[in-house]
Design a protein around this motif. Structure first.
Motif, short mmCIF file in Angstrom:
data_model
loop_
_atom_site.label_atom_id
_atom_site.label_comp_id
_atom_site.label_asym_id
_atom_site.label_seq_id
_atom_site.Cartn_x
_atom_site.Cartn_y
_atom_site.Cartn_z
N SER A 161 10.34 4.45 0.80
CA SER A 161 11.50 3.59 0.59
C SER A 161 11.15 2.15 0.92
CB SER A 161 12.66 4.05 1.49
OG SER A 161 12.35 3.81 2.85
N THR A 162 12.01 1.24 0.50
CA THR A 162 11.78 -0.18 0.78
C THR A 162 11.76 -0.44 2.29
OG1 THR A 162 12.91 -0.78 -1.28
CG2 THR A 162 12.66 -2.51 0.38
N ALA A 170 6.93 0.06 -7.03
CA ALA A 170 7.06 0.38 -8.45
C ALA A 170 6.17 1.56 -8.84
CB ALA A 170 6.69 -0.83 -9.30
N SER A 171 5.07 1.76 -8.13
CA SER A 171 4.12 2.83 -8.48
C SER A 171 4.26 4.06 -7.60
CB SER A 171 2.69 2.30 -8.37
OG SER A 171 2.50 1.14 -9.16
N ALA A 172 5.12 4.00 -6.58
CA ALA A 172 5.19 5.08 -5.59
C ALA A 172 6.01 6.27 -6.06
CB ALA A 172 5.76 4.55 -4.28
N ASN A 226 2.33 9.09 7.69
CA ASN A 226 3.52 8.25 7.69
C ASN A 226 3.52 7.41 6.42
OD1 ASN A 226 4.86 5.50 8.24
ND2 ASN A 226 5.57 6.69 9.99
N MET A 227 4.56 7.56 5.60
CA MET A 227 4.56 6.92 4.29
C MET A 227 4.69 5.39 4.38
SD MET A 227 4.09 8.89 1.61
CE MET A 227 2.65 9.27 2.61
N GLY A 228 5.38 4.90 5.40
CA GLY A 228 5.49 3.45 5.56
C GLY A 228 4.15 2.82 5.87
N ILE A 229 3.41 3.42 6.81
CA ILE A 229 2.09 2.91 7.17
C ILE A 229 1.13 3.07 5.98
CG2 ILE A 229 0.08 3.24 8.67
CD1 ILE A 229 2.40 1.95 10.11
N ALA A 230 1.23 4.20 5.28
CA ALA A 230 0.36 4.43 4.13
C ALA A 230 0.59 3.38 3.06
CB ALA A 230 0.61 5.83 3.56
#
Length: 434
Positions: free
Chosen positions: A398-399, A391-393, A138-142
């Protein structure tokens, strides 16, 4: 106009300028200049602006700031941080949520080579986020784990935040650096326990690892972590053992990581120069904000604001507990909108004298303040670490995903903060034993 009225008016103008996106150093210096001129005249104003920058820049104690930043820059460019992450990921390959836990552990170790939370968040976003995306995390948790793990650099030495607190209060920097060790390690432990619980409840956020890691691969990865272990021993062993001052520890750490990188033949052409440029840029920004903040705090003193506020708080008889609760609320609210360095420079000059009037242990107060600053760095909508991750992703998260993903870590921080408030000895026993 009373001192309190002058002070609150100055803070109102300062917040207005910050809302208009005036750089914080310029905003603080401008408000302080106007306040000093109106309060005591231009002679004191010119003297303050002439002497304060030199007093800060020439203080040998604060040479640790550029040296610690330089150490982290060289360690990153030499691949020492990548070795840490690889070793942690290999060792935890069969554990649920292995890459999340590996990221937190590696960031904890990276904190011993860099005192910057933003640098840690940026480095591990580029390093760990693509791997977690590849394995379906999960990208948000990551992203939340990376942003939260970056805050470990605010506590685990060498911590720029602790050095900054020393610059603003004259509390011995060596004791402050050592004081962050136990709370920093506890923070990493709480994150790991929290990740394990999240993965148990929602297995889909971190699918099982699919790589086949042999014992030989694990041993080889572990063998490459000798460099960071040596650096940690050089820095904290020297400070805690009393072999050299923190300023000397910064020089030894920077020289040590450079020698290690050269021995390992990891540096490319231009790496050292770019690390020096980065250290100069970040240190220049910090020193400029600190100088402006000290001038602003001098205005708060001569205007009578700090004295009157201290008398007011003492007369209210809210006691240390009430004051700490109010301090935490102020730090949390401002931390949502102001970056970590600016937040400390704005608030510590008037909060610290009141804490001392209430006989609050300065070391414990420093740990609580830095902890709140770091919580602010991961609290939406303007947590600085969150935007370092974004900025680095490169569009991987997403925000909205990141803001949702970091909330469990904010709750973990709240639980740990309750423990640190209830047991001050966790912050003070190590520096008291020096």
């Amino acid at each position: 106009m009373s001192g309190l009225e002058k002070g609150f008016l100055a803070f109102g103008i300062l917040l207005l300028l910050l809302a208009l996106r005036v750089p914080v150093a310029i905003a603080m210096a401008a408000v302080a200049a106007g306040g000093i001129w109106l309060t005591v005249g231009d002679a004191f104003l010119f003297t303050t602006f002439a002497t304060t920058p030199y007093a800060v820049a020439s203080d040998y104690t604060f040479v640790v700031v550029p040296l610690f930043v330089l150490m982290g820059g060289i360690a990153t460019r030499a691949g020492i941080i990548a070795d840490l992450y690889t070793a942690a990921a290999y060792l935890l390959n069969k554990v649920k949520g292995s890459l999340l836990i590996a990221t937190i552990l590696a960031q904890g170790a990276f904190a011993a080579a860099s005192g910057s939370t933003v640098v840690a968040s940026s480095v591990f976003t580029r390093m760990a986020l693509p791997e977690m995306q590849r394995f379906g995390y999960n990208m948000g948790i990551a992203g939340g784990a990376i942003a939260a793990g970056g805050t470990l650099a605010g506590l685990i030495p060498p911590s720029v935040a602790m050095v900054l607190f020393s610059m603003l209060t004259a509390v011995p920097v060596g004791k402050l650096l050592v004081a962050g060790i136990v709370p920093g390690l506890l923070t990493a432990l709480v994150y790991i326990i929290g990740v394990r619980l999240m993965v148990q409840i929602r297995p889909e956020i971190a699918p099982p690892g699919k790589l086949s890691i042999t014992r030989g691969m694990k041993l080889q990865a572990i063998s490459r972590t000798w460099s960071i272990i040596l650096l940690m021993g050089l820095i904290m062993g020297g400070i805690y053992g009393g072999f050299y001052a923190p300023s000397a520890a910064g020089a030894i750490g920077a020289a040590g990581v450079l020698i290690i990188a050269l021995v390992m033949r990891r540096l490319k052409k231009g790496d050292v120069f770019s690390a020096l440029q980065e250290a100069a840029r970040i240190s220049g920004m910090i020193f400029l904000i600190v100088i402006a903040g000290l001038i602003f705090s001098r205005f708060l003193i001569i205007s009578g604001f700090i004295g009157e506020l201290r008398s007011f708080v003492t007369a209210m008889e809210i006691g240390p507990v009430g004051f700490m609760a109010a301090t935490m609320l102020v730090m949390l609210l401002l931390g949502m909108f102001v970056d970590s360095v600016s937040l400390m420079v704005i608030t510590i000059p008037f909060l610290f004298p009141i804490s001392q009037a209430l006989n609050i242990d300065p070391i414990w107060f420093a740990v609580i303040v830095v902890k709140m600053v770091e919580i602010g760095a991961i609290t939406p909508p303007v947590g600085l670490n969150l935007y370092a991750v974004l900025a680095s992703a490169e569009g991987r998260v997403s925000t909205a995903q990141l803001f949702r993903g970091v909330l469990p870590f904010v709750l973990m921080e709240a639980a740990l903060m309750a423990v640190l408030l209830a047991v001050p000895a966790l912050s003070t026993w190590l520096p008291d034993s020096m």
